[in-house]
Design a protein around this motif. Structure first.
Motif, PDB file in Angstrom:
ATOM      1  N   ALA A   1      10.122   1.920   6.921  1.00  0.00           N
ATOM      2  CA  ALA A   1       9.445   0.998   7.979  1.00  0.00           C
ATOM      3  C   ALA A   1      10.528   0.464   8.833  1.00  0.00           C
TER       4      ALA A   1
ATOM      5  N   ILE B   1       8.890  -7.383   6.552  1.00  0.00           N
ATOM      6  CA  ILE B   1       8.241  -5.862   6.407  1.00  0.00           C
ATOM      7  C   ILE B   1       7.961  -6.118   4.527  1.00  0.00           C
TER       8      ILE B   1
ATOM      9  N   THR C   1       0.795   0.381   6.677  1.00  0.00           N
ATOM     10  CA  THR C   1       0.319   1.946   6.017  1.00  0.00           C
ATOM     11  C   THR C   1      -0.432   1.279   4.802  1.00  0.00           C
TER      12      THR C   1
ATOM     13  N   TYR D   1       2.856  -3.003  12.294  1.00  0.00           N
ATOM     14  CA  TYR D   1       3.146  -1.884  11.442  1.00  0.00           C
ATOM     15  C   TYR D   1       2.263  -1.868  10.231  1.00  0.00           C
TER      16      TYR D   1
ATOM     17  N   LYS E   1      10.057   2.872   0.966  1.00  0.00           N
ATOM     18  CA  LYS E   1       9.252   2.312   1.854  1.00  0.00           C
ATOM     19  C   LYS E   1       9.475   1.535   2.884  1.00  0.00           C
TER      20      LYS E   1
END
Ligand code: AMP
Length: 114
Positions: A67, A41, A22, A20, A63
């Motif tokens: 996630a 994360i 961003t 993942y 955030k």
């Protein structure tokens, strides 16, 4: 400190199984998984511990949880359940000093943790 292990993972200088990403957040599989799904994360900026989180980081820290929610959904764990935990300093067992949310799932997790 601008050269911690997780910054090296962000810069692709250390390999990781990234699942993942961003502009602000990265997530990758833990090298030593404690559950069938164990993901870390992290924010893409260096924040050493929870004690170093400032007001300006509030949205970014939120955030990390967004996630976690998205990853849990992707791995079909939203309903079966999962855990997120962030360690802080020695007694917690924190070993990497760049804040990271552990996302654990895929089995029943005991409580309280050890
Ligand atoms: P903590 O004890 O909360 O600081 O968690 C650090 C986590 O980072 C541990 O669960 C380690 O297994 C994990 N870890 C350490 N090095 C790596 C790496 N190169 N790639 C992925 N996970 C790692």
């Amino acid at each position: 400190m601008s050269d911690d292990l997780f910054l090296k993972i962000i810069r692709r200088e250390v390999p990781a199984d990234i699942i993942y990403e961003t502009d602000e957040v990265l997530a990758f599989k833990d090298l030593n998984p404690q559950a069938p799904l164990h993901v870390l994360i992290i924010p893409k900026i260096h924040i050493r511990t929870i004690n170093d989180i400032d007001d300006e980081h509030a949205e970014l820290v939120g955030k990390l949880f967004l996630a976690a929610k998205d990853i849990a959904k992707k791995y079909a764990m939203s309903q079966s359940g999962y855990r997120v935990v962030m360690n802080c300093n020695g007694d917690s067992g924190q070993t990497v000093f760049h804040i990271h949310l552990h996302l654990l799932g895929g089995r029943a997790l005991g409580w309280p943790p050890g």
